[in-house]
Scaffold this motif. Structure first.
Motif, PDB file in Angstrom:
ATOM      1  N   ASN A  96       0.831  -1.211   0.000  1.00 13.81           N
ATOM      2  CA  ASN A  96       0.000   0.000   0.000  1.00 13.81           C
ATOM      3  C   ASN A  96       0.867   1.262   0.000  1.00 13.81           C
ATOM      4  N   ASP A  97       1.889   1.268  -0.877  1.00 14.87           N
ATOM      5  CA  ASP A  97       2.769   2.424  -1.079  1.00 14.87           C
ATOM      6  C   ASP A  97       3.590   2.792   0.158  1.00 14.87           C
ATOM      7  N   LYS A  98       3.948   1.794   0.976  1.00 20.71           N
ATOM      8  CA  LYS A  98       4.787   2.047   2.144  1.00 20.71           C
ATOM      9  C   LYS A  98       5.726   0.863   2.349  1.00 20.71           C
ATOM     10  N   MET A  99       6.935   1.133   2.835  1.00 21.87           N
ATOM     11  CA  MET A  99       7.908   0.082   3.083  1.00 21.87           C
ATOM     12  C   MET A  99       7.703  -0.512   4.466  1.00 21.87           C
ATOM     13  N   TYR A 100       7.660  -1.850   4.543  1.00 24.20           N
ATOM     14  CA  TYR A 100       7.470  -2.536   5.812  1.00 24.20           C
ATOM     15  C   TYR A 100       8.555  -3.578   6.036  1.00 24.20           C
ATOM     16  N   ASN A 101       8.835  -3.850   7.313  1.00 23.20           N
ATOM     17  CA  ASN A 101       9.626  -5.008   7.702  1.00 23.20           C
ATOM     18  C   ASN A 101       8.672  -6.190   7.795  1.00 23.20           C
ATOM     19  N   LYS A 112      21.355  15.189  20.164  1.00 21.80           N
ATOM     20  CA  LYS A 112      21.493  13.811  19.698  1.00 21.80           C
ATOM     21  C   LYS A 112      20.238  13.373  18.952  1.00 21.80           C
ATOM     22  N   LYS A 113      19.058  13.656  19.524  1.00 23.79           N
ATOM     23  CA  LYS A 113      17.801  13.254  18.898  1.00 23.79           C
ATOM     24  C   LYS A 113      17.539  14.053  17.622  1.00 23.79           C
ATOM     25  N   ALA A 114      17.813  15.350  17.658  1.00 20.74           N
ATOM     26  CA  ALA A 114      17.572  16.192  16.488  1.00 20.74           C
ATOM     27  C   ALA A 114      18.436  15.764  15.307  1.00 20.74           C
ATOM     28  N   SER A 115      19.737  15.559  15.555  1.00 21.75           N
ATOM     29  CA  SER A 115      20.639  15.183  14.469  1.00 21.75           C
ATOM     30  C   SER A 115      20.326  13.783  13.954  1.00 21.75           C
ATOM     31  N   MET A 116      19.902  12.876  14.869  1.00 22.64           N
ATOM     32  CA  MET A 116      19.519  11.525  14.441  1.00 22.64           C
ATOM     33  C   MET A 116      18.302  11.583  13.522  1.00 22.64           C
ATOM     34  N   MET A 117      17.283  12.344  13.949  1.00 24.61           N
ATOM     35  CA  MET A 117      16.058  12.430  13.159  1.00 24.61           C
ATOM     36  C   MET A 117      16.320  13.042  11.782  1.00 24.61           C
ATOM     37  N   LEU A 118      17.074  14.132  11.747  1.00 24.20           N
ATOM     38  CA  LEU A 118      17.349  14.793  10.474  1.00 24.20           C
ATOM     39  C   LEU A 118      18.245  13.939   9.581  1.00 24.20           C
ATOM     40  N   ASP A 119      19.152  13.192  10.181  1.00 25.63           N
ATOM     41  CA  ASP A 119      19.988  12.280   9.404  1.00 25.63           C
ATOM     42  C   ASP A 119      19.133  11.231   8.692  1.00 25.63           C
ATOM     43  N   LYS A 120      18.100  10.719   9.381  1.00 27.27           N
ATOM     44  CA  LYS A 120      17.189   9.744   8.766  1.00 27.27           C
ATOM     45  C   LYS A 120      16.410  10.366   7.616  1.00 27.27           C
ATOM     46  N   LEU A 121      16.275  11.699   7.640  1.00 24.83           N
ATOM     47  CA  LEU A 121      15.543  12.414   6.588  1.00 24.83           C
ATOM     48  C   LEU A 121      16.488  13.017   5.556  1.00 24.83           C
ATOM     49  N   ASP A 122      17.736  12.528   5.528  1.00 21.01           N
ATOM     50  CA  ASP A 122      18.752  12.947   4.541  1.00 21.01           C
ATOM     51  C   ASP A 122      19.195  14.400   4.731  1.00 21.01           C
ATOM     52  N   LYS A 176       6.497   7.953   5.564  1.00 21.24           N
ATOM     53  CA  LYS A 176       7.101   7.119   4.529  1.00 21.24           C
ATOM     54  C   LYS A 176       8.580   6.836   4.797  1.00 21.24           C
ATOM     55  N   TYR A 177       9.145   7.507   5.793  1.00 22.21           N
ATOM     56  CA  TYR A 177      10.527   7.256   6.209  1.00 22.21           C
ATOM     57  C   TYR A 177      10.587   6.342   7.426  1.00 22.21           C
ATOM     58  N   ALA A 178       9.438   5.836   7.862  1.00 24.12           N
ATOM     59  CA  ALA A 178       9.370   5.098   9.130  1.00 24.12           C
ATOM     60  C   ALA A 178      10.331   3.920   9.177  1.00 24.12           C
ATOM     61  N   LYS A 183      17.337  -2.646  -5.705  1.00 19.30           N
ATOM     62  CA  LYS A 183      15.870  -2.770  -5.685  1.00 19.30           C
ATOM     63  C   LYS A 183      15.293  -2.039  -4.482  1.00 19.30           C
ATOM     64  N   TYR A 184      15.930  -2.194  -3.320  1.00 20.19           N
ATOM     65  CA  TYR A 184      15.455  -1.530  -2.101  1.00 20.19           C
ATOM     66  C   TYR A 184      15.572  -0.008  -2.236  1.00 20.19           C
ATOM     67  N   ASN A 185      16.730   0.478  -2.690  1.00 25.90           N
ATOM     68  CA  ASN A 185      16.938   1.919  -2.809  1.00 25.90           C
ATOM     69  C   ASN A 185      15.984   2.546  -3.814  1.00 25.90           C
ATOM     70  N   ASP A 186      15.761   1.863  -4.947  1.00 26.79           N
ATOM     71  CA  ASP A 186      14.831   2.381  -5.962  1.00 26.79           C
ATOM     72  C   ASP A 186      13.409   2.427  -5.412  1.00 26.79           C
ATOM     73  N   ALA A 187      13.024   1.375  -4.689  1.00 27.77           N
ATOM     74  CA  ALA A 187      11.672   1.326  -4.124  1.00 27.77           C
ATOM     75  C   ALA A 187      11.488   2.411  -3.070  1.00 27.77           C
ATOM     76  N   GLU A 188      12.490   2.575  -2.205  1.00 24.05           N
ATOM     77  CA  GLU A 188      12.382   3.591  -1.158  1.00 24.05           C
ATOM     78  C   GLU A 188      12.291   4.988  -1.768  1.00 24.05           C
ATOM     79  N   ARG A 189      13.103   5.271  -2.779  1.00 23.69           N
ATOM     80  CA  ARG A 189      13.075   6.592  -3.419  1.00 23.69           C
ATOM     81  C   ARG A 189      11.706   6.869  -4.030  1.00 23.69           C
ATOM     82  N   GLU A 190      11.138   5.871  -4.680  1.00 20.88           N
ATOM     83  CA  GLU A 190       9.817   6.069  -5.288  1.00 20.88           C
ATOM     84  C   GLU A 190       8.762   6.344  -4.218  1.00 20.88           C
ATOM     85  N   ILE A 191       8.863   5.635  -3.095  1.00 17.24           N
ATOM     86  CA  ILE A 191       7.885   5.819  -2.015  1.00 17.24           C
ATOM     87  C   ILE A 191       7.986   7.211  -1.406  1.00 17.24           C
ATOM     88  N   ILE A 192       9.193   7.634  -1.049  1.00 18.22           N
ATOM     89  CA  ILE A 192       9.330   8.896  -0.315  1.00 18.22           C
ATOM     90  C   ILE A 192       9.192  10.127  -1.206  1.00 18.22           C
TER      91      ILE A 192
END
Length: 234
Positions: free
Chosen positions: A9-14, A177-187, A152-154, A108-117
């Motif tokens: 459903n247009d989201k990446m899951y484990n 620490k939390k701010a830089s971690m969160m922003l790092d996850k968001l590129d 979509k970055y979850a 495949k993972y990187n292409d899928a993630e880019r399309e989702i986000i």
């Protein structure tokens, strides 16, 4: 996190098994990017589906009350096709025989993630409040400026639901620490600059110090920072 990923459903899951879920139930109930892999009969055919773990019975997913088995259900307005697992939407890192296969899965993972986000309908716009700390304000403003759907970055976060609350609750501050971690996850990279205060101060530093606090934390010169900022503006 699971070594098996699925785009549902247009989201990446484990993607995990029921057994894995119950072995760490509290943990998996605390994150939003996990789906249970299960065989079901859909339109008369036996298929494998991935059903997201949910705390609500109003959406398609897998629901588990305390000390109860998993209940699989679907929202009557949704189509199970969005949750069927097949080669085209599953990336399995747990069953790899060689580096070539691993490399293909990474692509495949990187292409899928880019399309989702990059396909964003809903945008995350944290409300910036007057009494927010300066660090929390710039963290929220950065998220607003990126025009992204954070949900979509979850999959990049260990504890996404908890981390998201840092910018969506009544909290007035956030740690570096939390701010830089969160922003790092968001590129986004985060830098800290220390300089002397204006005026004739005692024991001045010989010059500004600039350090990136995300990633490897490398140090920059003033000239390197100027080049970086010019590159962002071009």
């Amino acid at each position: 996190m699971s070594m098996k990923k699925a785009i549902l459903n247009d989201k990446m899951y484990n993607l995990i098994s029921k057994e894995e879920f119950f072995s760490k139930k509290d943990y998996y109930n605390s994150i939003s990017s996990v789906a249970i892999e299960e065989e079901m009969i859909v339109d008369g055919e036996r298929v494998t589906v991935g059903l997201p773990i949910t705390q609500s019975k109003n959406v398609t997913g897998a629901y588990s009350e305390e000390d109860s088995p998993l209940i699989f259900f679907t929202n009557k307005d949704e189509n199970y096709d969005k949750y069927i697992c097949q080669d085209s939407n599953v990336i399995d890192f747990s069953n790899i025989d060689n580096m070539s296969q691993y490399y293909k899965n990474c692509i495949k993972y990187n292409d899928a993630e880019r399309e989702i986000i990059t396909n964003t309908i809903n945008q995350s716009k944290p409300v910036i409040k007057e009494d927010d700390s300066p660090l929390l304000k710039i963290t929220k403003q950065t998220i607003c400026d990126k025009n992204i759907d954070m949900d979509k970055y979850a999959d990049r976060f260990e504890q996404y639901n908890n981390d998201k609350r840092l910018v969506s609750s009544s909290k007035k501050d956030i740690t570096m620490k939390k701010a830089s971690m969160m922003l790092d996850k968001l590129d986004v990279d985060t830098y800290v600059i220390t300089t002397n205060k204006e005026g004739d101060i005692p024991n001045p530093m010989p010059g500004p110090l600039i350090r990136k606090v995300s990633g490897e934390g490398e140090e920059l010169t003033v000239e390197e920072l100027i080049k970086l900022l010019k590159g962002e503006e071009e």
